[in-house]
Design an enzyme around this catalytic site. Structure first.
Site, PDB file in Angstrom:
ATOM      1  N   TYR A   1       5.528 -15.603  -5.327  1.00 20.79           N
ATOM      2  CA  TYR A   1       5.627 -14.751  -4.656  1.00 20.79           C
ATOM      3  C   TYR A   1       7.333 -13.971  -5.278  1.00 20.79           C
ATOM      4  CZ  TYR A   1       8.241 -12.228  -0.888  1.00 20.79           C
ATOM      5  OH  TYR A   1       8.558 -11.267   0.260  1.00 20.79           O
TER       6      TYR A   1
HETATM    7  P1  NAP Z   1       4.080 -10.025   8.295  1.00 24.79           P
HETATM    8  O1  NAP Z   1       4.381  -9.848   9.429  1.00 24.79           O
HETATM    9  O2  NAP Z   1       3.457 -10.370   7.740  1.00 24.79           O
HETATM   10  O3  NAP Z   1       3.267  -8.212   7.719  1.00 24.79           O
HETATM   11  C1  NAP Z   1       2.465  -8.128   6.462  1.00 24.79           C
HETATM   12  C2  NAP Z   1       2.090  -7.424   6.722  1.00 24.79           C
HETATM   13  O4  NAP Z   1       0.916  -6.367   5.442  1.00 24.79           O
HETATM   14  C3  NAP Z   1       1.267  -6.916   7.807  1.00 24.79           C
HETATM   15  O5  NAP Z   1       0.435  -5.330   8.032  1.00 24.79           O
HETATM   16  C4  NAP Z   1      -0.087  -6.913   6.764  1.00 24.79           C
HETATM   17  O6  NAP Z   1      -1.619  -6.148   7.469  1.00 24.79           O
HETATM   18  C5  NAP Z   1       0.111  -5.867   5.695  1.00 24.79           C
HETATM   19  N1  NAP Z   1      -1.078  -6.325   4.508  1.00 24.79           N
HETATM   20  C6  NAP Z   1      -1.292  -7.677   4.043  1.00 24.79           C
HETATM   21  N2  NAP Z   1      -2.724  -8.063   3.349  1.00 24.79           N
HETATM   22  C7  NAP Z   1      -2.644  -6.920   3.392  1.00 24.79           C
HETATM   23  C8  NAP Z   1      -3.262  -5.312   2.696  1.00 24.79           C
HETATM   24  N3  NAP Z   1      -4.489  -6.077   1.875  1.00 24.79           N
HETATM   25  N4  NAP Z   1      -3.967  -4.320   2.725  1.00 24.79           N
HETATM   26  C9  NAP Z   1      -2.797  -3.644   3.157  1.00 24.79           C
HETATM   27  N5  NAP Z   1      -1.831  -4.225   4.198  1.00 24.79           N
HETATM   28  C10 NAP Z   1      -1.864  -5.324   4.471  1.00 24.79           C
HETATM   29  O7  NAP Z   1       5.329  -9.638   6.783  1.00 24.79           O
HETATM   30  P2  NAP Z   1       6.212  -8.962   6.718  1.00 24.79           P
HETATM   31  O8  NAP Z   1       7.559 -10.046   7.075  1.00 24.79           O
HETATM   32  O9  NAP Z   1       6.525  -8.001   7.924  1.00 24.79           O
HETATM   33  O10 NAP Z   1       6.459  -8.350   5.714  1.00 24.79           O
HETATM   34  C11 NAP Z   1       6.406  -6.764   4.721  1.00 24.79           C
HETATM   35  C12 NAP Z   1       7.191  -6.850   3.546  1.00 24.79           C
HETATM   36  O11 NAP Z   1       8.645  -7.316   3.479  1.00 24.79           O
HETATM   37  C13 NAP Z   1       6.375  -7.228   2.277  1.00 24.79           C
HETATM   38  O12 NAP Z   1       5.869  -6.555   0.993  1.00 24.79           O
HETATM   39  C14 NAP Z   1       7.174  -8.785   2.071  1.00 24.79           C
HETATM   40  O13 NAP Z   1       7.092  -9.045   0.919  1.00 24.79           O
HETATM   41  C15 NAP Z   1       8.835  -8.259   2.629  1.00 24.79           C
HETATM   42  N6  NAP Z   1       9.395  -8.859   2.563  1.00 24.79           N
HETATM   43  C16 NAP Z   1       9.674  -9.504   3.743  1.00 24.79           C
HETATM   44  C17 NAP Z   1      10.699 -10.751   4.165  1.00 24.79           C
HETATM   45  C18 NAP Z   1      10.827 -10.930   5.368  1.00 24.79           C
HETATM   46  O14 NAP Z   1      11.208 -12.255   5.662  1.00 24.79           O
HETATM   47  N7  NAP Z   1       9.843 -11.468   6.149  1.00 24.79           N
HETATM   48  C19 NAP Z   1      12.080 -10.762   3.091  1.00 24.79           C
HETATM   49  C20 NAP Z   1      11.919 -10.229   1.656  1.00 24.79           C
HETATM   50  C21 NAP Z   1      10.801  -8.550   1.777  1.00 24.79           C
HETATM   51  P3  NAP Z   1      -2.743  -6.995   8.710  1.00 24.79           P
HETATM   52  O15 NAP Z   1      -2.060  -7.315   9.731  1.00 24.79           O
HETATM   53  O16 NAP Z   1      -3.488  -6.162   8.595  1.00 24.79           O
HETATM   54  O17 NAP Z   1      -2.470  -8.580   8.380  1.00 24.79           O
END
Ligand code: NAP
Length: 281
Positions: free
Chosen positions: A150
């Site tokens: 990651y």
């Molecule tokens: P999440 O709740 O797991 O949601 C992930 C999103 O990405 C979902 O909408 C998923 O779509 C989409 N996705 C995954 N693979 C994909 C693909 N191949 N094509 C299109 N869409 C895809 O995660 P989140 O926490 O919201 O994370 C969003 C971003 O924030 C990520 O880049 C993550 O690295 C970053 N981030 C998160 C955190 C945290 O603590 N949550 C912290 C720092 C950064 P589906 O619903 O179709 O699966």
């Protein structure tokens, strides 16, 4: 904060991975601010929910589908004010035990496909004097044991975004990196289950070799889960990056992340290695 004064109703943003989590929160925030949000999702149900929202147009997109990326501009207006590259996944586990397919997928979704989306919409962004935002992570600044895949993806997107920002200077297209710490979404809610699934997939040999690390990391994850912040912390930064006359290049969102970055920057690597390794055993 200075904001752009033009009518928000005319403003357009593409948000990837908008069906849930941070992407959905960004979609809500920007649509409530009067922007038209082109919100991508993979499932029919997520697209239906997005299309039911005011000022939101659902766009079906798996960002790893190169054919779909090629036709993406057909679903968008010819001028765009911003893209927010949000869609992402997390692959965890010790480097020695990583499945190479999962490592490739991690880098494809979080790095290569984000650049593919950005390339596809740059002509529309150039036409609209638009902006580029990447949802990176504090993991793009600091590497911890067990999250190498990651972190590698987030370090890579940090580097590509830095290059892109300098390359896009002639067109005055700002590029911002949002670097959140833990945020309460499905990514954290399902973290321990995903961790257990990852552990189950390791070979017996690797599981035995890394037994202390696997137990320690799981305990640490459980503790960190409790500190996951509201997605509003991210949406506030994204709103600033999209509307301020002086968008920041980097948005570090909390004191703990700022302190970690500072500590890693000024502390000898041998020392941080010892501290971080101890925290996960
Ligand atoms: P999440 O709740 O797991 O949601 C992930 C999103 O990405 C979902 O909408 C998923 O779509 C989409 N996705 C995954 N693979 C994909 C693909 N191949 N094509 C299109 N869409 C895809 O995660 P989140 O926490 O919201 O994370 C969003 C971003 O924030 C990520 O880049 C993550 O690295 C970053 N981030 C998160 C955190 C945290 O603590 N949550 C912290 C720092 C950064 P589906 O619903 O179709 O699966």
């Amino acid at each position: 904060m200075t904001t752009r004064t033009t009518n928000p109703a005319a403003r357009t943003v593409l948000v990837t991975g908008a069906g849930r989590g941070i992407g959905l929160a960004i979609t809500q925030r920007m649509s409530e601010a009067g922007w038209t949000v082109y919100a991508t999702a993979r499932s029919e149900s997520a697209l239906a929910r997005l299309n039911a929202m005011t000022n939101v147009i659902g766009v079906p997109l798996d960002i790893t589908d190169r054919d779909a990326i090629a036709t993406l501009p057909q679903h968008l207006p010819s001028t765009l004010d911003a893209v927010v590259n949000n869609a992402g996944i997390i692959v965890s586990g010790p480097v020695e035990g990583l499945s190479i397919d999962n490592l490739s997928k991690q880098l494809d979704v979080n790095v290569v496909s984000q650049i593919a989306v950005t390339q596809a919409v740059l002509p529309a962004l150039r036409a609209g004097h638009g902006r580029v935002v990447f949802i990176s992570s504090v993991s793009g600044l600091i590497t911890t044991p067990g999250t190498g895949a990651y972190s590698a993806s987030k370090y890579a997107i940090e580097s590509l975004a830095d290059a892109l920002r300098m390359e896009l200077r002639p067109w005055k297209i700002p590029v911002s990196l949002i670097e959140p710490g833990p945020i309460k979404t499905d990514m954290w809610d399902g973290m321990l289950d995903d961790y257990d699934a990852m552990t189950a997939q390791l070979s017996d040999e690797v599981r035995e070799l890394y037994a202390a690390h696997l137990t320690g990391s799981r305990t640490l994850l459980g503790r960190m889960q409790k500190f996951a912040a509201d997605p509003k912390r991210v949406t506030k930064a994204v709103h600033h990056a999209l509307t301020s006359s002086r968008p920041k290049r980097r948005y570090i969102l909390d004191t703990a992340s700022r302190a970690q970055k500072l500590a890693v920057g000024i502390t000898p690597t041998a020392f941080t290695d010892r501290i971080l390794a101890a925290a996960t055993t």
